[in-house]
Design an enzyme around this catalytic site. Structure first.
Site, PDB file in Angstrom:
ATOM      1  N   ASP A 486      28.287  21.339 -13.253  1.00 35.67           N
ATOM      2  CA  ASP A 486      27.942  20.971 -11.873  1.00 35.67           C
ATOM      3  C   ASP A 486      27.471  22.219 -11.133  1.00 35.67           C
ATOM      4  O   ASP A 486      28.098  23.278 -11.223  1.00 35.67           O
ATOM      5  CB  ASP A 486      29.162  20.371 -11.162  1.00 35.67           C
ATOM      6  CG  ASP A 486      28.815  19.878  -9.775  1.00 35.67           C
ATOM      7  OD1 ASP A 486      29.048  20.621  -8.807  1.00 35.67           O
ATOM      8  OD2 ASP A 486      28.289  18.765  -9.660  1.00 35.67           O
ATOM      9  N   ILE A 487      26.358  22.089 -10.405  1.00 40.71           N
ATOM     10  CA  ILE A 487      25.824  23.214  -9.632  1.00 40.71           C
ATOM     11  C   ILE A 487      26.627  23.340  -8.343  1.00 40.71           C
ATOM     12  O   ILE A 487      26.719  22.386  -7.565  1.00 40.71           O
ATOM     13  CB  ILE A 487      24.330  23.002  -9.322  1.00 40.71           C
ATOM     14  CG1 ILE A 487      23.562  22.779 -10.625  1.00 40.71           C
ATOM     15  CG2 ILE A 487      23.763  24.196  -8.578  1.00 40.71           C
ATOM     16  CD1 ILE A 487      22.125  22.377 -10.410  1.00 40.71           C
ATOM     17  N   GLU A 530      22.963  16.759  -9.437  1.00 36.59           N
ATOM     18  CA  GLU A 530      23.075  18.170  -9.826  1.00 36.59           C
ATOM     19  C   GLU A 530      24.033  18.365 -11.007  1.00 36.59           C
ATOM     20  O   GLU A 530      24.477  19.482 -11.242  1.00 36.59           O
ATOM     21  CB  GLU A 530      23.549  18.998  -8.628  1.00 36.59           C
ATOM     22  CG  GLU A 530      24.956  18.675  -8.135  1.00 36.59           C
ATOM     23  CD  GLU A 530      24.963  17.633  -7.046  1.00 36.59           C
ATOM     24  OE1 GLU A 530      25.915  17.632  -6.248  1.00 36.59           O
ATOM     25  OE2 GLU A 530      24.027  16.833  -6.978  1.00 36.59           O
TER      26      GLU A 530
END
Length: 614
Positions: A486-487, A530
């Protein structure tokens, strides 16, 4: 003087007549109850036409006290295309307290200015503004049409005032809701609109697929009609103003006219092209060109003449266009062009619905269910029938081709040599077409498997691969690991840099992830938004940890600027899960463990890798 029986009878008759007239001309207070979720208060509204648009609230109260307001005689109020400002008043009675509060709803989004004056019981009024020329942040409630909160307790027998003006049609449906009832209503409306626009999007994709399969430009015109109509309906309902251009009140007010003009233009171009008017009727072809020129000219005229004149010009000529398209389809069909029969039926349904809507906007027809939703119903049927019409034309061309081939074959029988050459050429053509179709199908499969933005596999391919590899690991007793990535603070990144920069950032990170996974047996995919996911076959937990740490470190070393992150640049958080699956294990369990690890990584400060104990 009053002893005469006839005089007494006359007085009694006049008394009852005056009483009856008073009941007809005076609106009753709205009877409300917390148990009744909504009330249509149209017939309880009185109104006054302010032709000079100079009256103040004090003037309106005085005029109301002098009985200058008129009672509503139709439901709902509709003043058509009027330049006047209208003052409306109503009062309430009954159970005026509601725990969820009271909401005044005017469900007609294209109104320009609406001001509601709410009494406080002390002689003064609270003022709230709405309308499509008022920015959403300046409205009391940020909703697609004008909505006002009246509080938990309504003041019985005290006048509530509404001031309204608009450059377009003054259609005024007015509803009084309880807060709980309005919340349920909003949920139902949003669900219905979501389904409707979902259907429009599906039809758009379907016609796009047909265009790329057949390469017929009329499919492009059909796509344009569906797209423009969908945006026009979003503007008409107020959803476009709420979700697409909430900070652009001028465009929010004028977009409906703009897209209506574009819709009429699209219909005209499609009709001219599909019916082959150059071939079947030069006169009708010229008429359609005149309509095209008219609507093209309306675009610059729109900025000169303004909303009111342009909308009337588009709507009134639009009615004649409806009739002309119908007659043109009928004439061309009578001349033997069979595909016109589907077009005739399609536009009969849609244009009938569109005509009903235009007559409603002009104030000729009342805004009942059929006039409110006839266009949506008609257009859905229209889009399906247009596809039939286009397919019918393709079949007709195919039949013409087959007949031509039969005629050619009958001539080729004279010479065996010519027949052999023809068959050879035909076989070659079939092979070429078969090869082209196979390549096209392969391209479609590839497109359906790839995330367009990042070039990685999409969620569908990830799910299929995980299921397959998980089953293989069960059979062979081998390990399988998953990394979820996950960003960090990516929503903040999008909000600060914009979605275009956000897309570029996703593409750059996708390249980093791809370079960090070296084995051809491993699968990396965009999991959603994302989030990314990696399937590592025959990989233990420590091996997956090395891969994840390498990704995290590489992203950190890339130093992609991120001013909205506490770290100052883009980082990622990773969750890892690994298992040698048994028969009772499921892929969803492995995903859940990896997701729990990712959640722990994010809640522990982000920019780290966390493994899950299985």
């Amino acid at each position: 003087m009053l002893k005469s029986p006839s005089t007494r009878i006359l007085i009694v008759v006049m008394f009852f007549w005056a009483t009856a007239w008073a009941e007809v001309s005076c609106a009753y207070p709205v009877k409300v109850s917390d148990s009744k979720v909504s009330v249509n208060i149209g017939l309880s509204v009185e109104y006054y036409e302010d032709k000079t648009a100079t009256l103040t609230l004090k003037d309106a109260i005085r005029l109301n006290n002098e009985n200058q307001f008129r009672s509503s005689v139709k439901l709902p109020l509709n003043f058509g295309y009027s330049k006047s400002t209208y003052w409306l008043s109503f009062s309430v009675m009954g159970d005026t307290a509601s725990m969820s509060g009271w909401v005044l709803d005017i469900p007609y989004a294209p109104l320009d200015y609406i001001t509601v004056y709410i009494p406080n019981g002390k002689g003064s009024y609270a003022e709230f503004r709405g309308g499509d020329k008022v920015r959403f942040k300046d409205r009391q409630v940020e909703y697609k049409n004008a909505v006002f909160m009246l509080g938990r307790d309504l003041l019985p027998y005290q006048e509530y005032y509404i001031k309204v003006s608009s450059g377009g049609s003054l259609n005024l449906p007015i509803f009084l809701w309880t807060g709980a009832g309005f919340t349920q209503h909003v949920n139902m409306v949003q669900t219905g609109m979501g389904i409707y626009f979902g259907v429009m999007f599906a039809l758009l994709l379907y016609n796009a697929y047909l265009y790329f399969s057949i390469r017929d430009k009329d499919f492009l015109f059909c796509i344009l009609i569906i797209l423009v109509y969908s945006v026009e309906q979003a503007s008409y309902s107020g959803m476009a103003a709420q979700f697409l251009w909430s900070d652009l009140p001028w465009w929010s007010n004028n977009s409906l006219v703009f897209f209506s003009i574009l819709l009429f233009l699209s219909i005209t171009v499609f009709t001219k092209s599909f019916l082959k008017l150059k071939e079947y009727s030069k006169t009708l072809n010229i008429i359609m060109k005149l309509y095209i020129s008219y609507y093209v000219a309306l675009f610059p005229a729109f900025f000169i003449m303004g909303y009111r004149i342009t909308s009337i010009a588009a709507a009134t000529v639009g009615i004649s266009l409806i009739i002309m398209v119908f007659l043109t389809s009928l004439i061309v069909y009578s001349k033997g062009y069979k595909p016109a029969r589907f077009l005739l039926l399609a536009w009969t349904l849609f244009l009938l619905g569109l005509g009903l809507m235009l007559l409603k906007l002009l104030g000729i027809l009342p805004p009942v269910f059929i006039t409110e939703y006839s266009v949506q119903i008609g257009f859905t049927a229209n889009a399906v029938l247009l596809s039939f019409a286009l397919a019918d034309r393709v079949n007709m061309l195919r039949r013409d081709k087959e007949e031509a081939q039969k005629a050619t074959l009958s001539q080729l029988e004279i010479s065996e040599r010519i027949k052999s050459e023809f068959l050879a050429e035909t076989e070659k053509l079939v092979d070429e077409r078969t090869k082209e179709l196979e390549e096209a199908n392969q391209r479609l499969v590839e497109l359906a498997s790839i995330d367009v933005l990042t070039g990685l596999y999409n969620r569908r391919i990830f799910n299929e691969t995980l299921q397959k590899e998980f089953s293989r690991a069960k059979r062979t007793g081998s390990l399988i690991s998953i990394i979820l990535i996950d960003i960090d603070y990516f929503k903040n990144y999008n909000d600060y840099y914009g979605h275009l920069e956000g897309d570029a950032c996703l593409a750059e990170l996708a390249d980093i992830f791809t370079n960090s996974v070296n084995r051809s047996t491993d699968t990396i995919a965009r999991y959603g938004g994302e989030e990314f996911a990696i399937i590592l076959c025959d990989t233990r937990l420590d091996g997956a940890l090395k891969v994840a740490e390498s990704i995290r470190f590489t992203v950190e070393e890339s130093c992609i600027p991120h001013k909205m992150s506490p770290i100052g640049y883009v980082t990622v958080s990773c969750g890892i899960a690994s298992i040698t699956p048994l028969m009772q294990d499921k892929p969803e369990d492995l995903l859940s463990k990896a997701d729990q690890a990712l959640y722990k990584a994010k809640s522990s400060g982000r920019n780290q890798v966390v493994t899950s104990s299985y």
